[in-house]
Scaffold this motif. Structure first.
Motif, PDB file in Angstrom:
ATOM      1  N   GLU A  27       0.829  -1.198   0.000  1.00  0.00           N
ATOM      2  CA  GLU A  27       0.000   0.000   0.000  1.00  0.00           C
ATOM      3  C   GLU A  27       0.867   1.253   0.000  1.00  0.00           C
ATOM      4  OE1 GLU A  27      -3.433   2.167   2.721  1.00  0.00           O
ATOM      5  OE2 GLU A  27      -2.527   0.285   3.405  1.00  0.00           O
ATOM      6  N   LEU A  28       0.738   2.062  -1.038  1.00  0.00           N
ATOM      7  CA  LEU A  28       1.442   3.340  -1.098  1.00  0.00           C
ATOM      8  C   LEU A  28       0.620   4.340  -0.293  1.00  0.00           C
ATOM      9  CD1 LEU A  28       3.771   5.059  -2.156  1.00  0.00           C
ATOM     10  CD2 LEU A  28       2.423   5.444  -4.239  1.00  0.00           C
ATOM     11  N   LEU A  29       1.097   4.670   0.897  1.00  0.00           N
ATOM     12  CA  LEU A  29       0.358   5.548   1.795  1.00  0.00           C
ATOM     13  C   LEU A  29       0.469   7.011   1.387  1.00  0.00           C
ATOM     14  CD1 LEU A  29       1.479   3.947   5.171  1.00  0.00           C
ATOM     15  CD2 LEU A  29      -0.699   3.603   3.982  1.00  0.00           C
ATOM     16  N   GLU A  30       1.671   7.396   0.976  1.00  0.00           N
ATOM     17  CA  GLU A  30       1.888   8.786   0.582  1.00  0.00           C
ATOM     18  C   GLU A  30       3.112   8.872  -0.320  1.00  0.00           C
ATOM     19  OE1 GLU A  30       1.622  13.244   2.407  1.00  0.00           O
ATOM     20  OE2 GLU A  30       1.927  11.596   3.779  1.00  0.00           O
ATOM     21  N   GLN A  31       3.030   9.815  -1.254  1.00  0.00           N
ATOM     22  CA  GLN A  31       4.105  10.072  -2.213  1.00  0.00           C
ATOM     23  C   GLN A  31       4.339  11.573  -2.192  1.00  0.00           C
ATOM     24  OE1 GLN A  31       3.240   8.330  -5.993  1.00  0.00           O
ATOM     25  NE2 GLN A  31       4.674   9.621  -7.096  1.00  0.00           N
ATOM     26  N   ILE A  32       5.563  12.000  -1.877  1.00  0.00           N
ATOM     27  CA  ILE A  32       5.885  13.422  -1.728  1.00  0.00           C
ATOM     28  C   ILE A  32       7.056  13.772  -2.634  1.00  0.00           C
ATOM     29  CG2 ILE A  32       6.624  15.216  -0.110  1.00  0.00           C
ATOM     30  CD1 ILE A  32       5.480  13.315   2.126  1.00  0.00           C
ATOM     31  N   HIS A  33       6.912  14.871  -3.362  1.00  0.00           N
ATOM     32  CA  HIS A  33       7.996  15.376  -4.210  1.00  0.00           C
ATOM     33  C   HIS A  33       8.333  16.779  -3.723  1.00  0.00           C
ATOM     34  CE1 HIS A  33       9.389  16.712  -8.481  1.00  0.00           C
ATOM     35  NE2 HIS A  33      10.371  16.668  -7.609  1.00  0.00           N
ATOM     36  N   GLU A  34       9.528  16.941  -3.149  1.00  0.00           N
ATOM     37  CA  GLU A  34       9.993  18.239  -2.670  1.00  0.00           C
ATOM     38  C   GLU A  34      11.362  18.504  -3.278  1.00  0.00           C
ATOM     39  OE1 GLU A  34       8.031  18.486   1.757  1.00  0.00           O
ATOM     40  OE2 GLU A  34       9.990  17.558   1.546  1.00  0.00           O
ATOM     41  N   ASN A  35      11.456  19.609  -4.006  1.00  0.00           N
ATOM     42  CA  ASN A  35      12.691  19.969  -4.689  1.00  0.00           C
ATOM     43  C   ASN A  35      13.118  18.821  -5.593  1.00  0.00           C
ATOM     44  OD1 ASN A  35      12.776  22.510  -3.358  1.00  0.00           O
ATOM     45  ND2 ASN A  35      13.615  21.504  -1.559  1.00  0.00           N
TER      46      ASN A  35
END
Length: 80
Positions: free
Chosen positions: A60-68
């Motif tokens: 399960e992919l709970l969260e995907q974050i792209h920062e910089n």
């Protein structure tokens, strides 16, 4: 963004396809079902590869974050 506590970390920064997913595949084998793994990567192809990996293998992919230039993925390990 939700507050997620990871049980383990996989640092794949500086690695390029297919290395991040290969390391991820090995890492989830070490973890118990239900554990949360945070993956940190810098390869943009992980935005495509990691969600597909999770779907295909039942994680399960709970969260995907792209920062910089950094990508973070929180994955709940499924049954093996």
């Amino acid at each position: 963004m939700i507050d997620i506590k990871e049980d383990s970390l996989l640092d794949a920064t500086g690695l390029y396809c297919p290395e991040p997913v290969m390391l991820l595949h090995n890492k989830v084998r070490e973890l118990e079902s239900g554990n949360v793994l945070m993956v940190v990567a810098t390869d943009p192809s992980t935005e495509r590869d990691i969600p597909k990996f999770c779907t295909f293998l039942g994680h399960e992919l709970l969260e995907q974050i792209h920062e910089n230039e950094t990508f973070r993925y929180y994955i709940r390990v499924g049954e093996s």
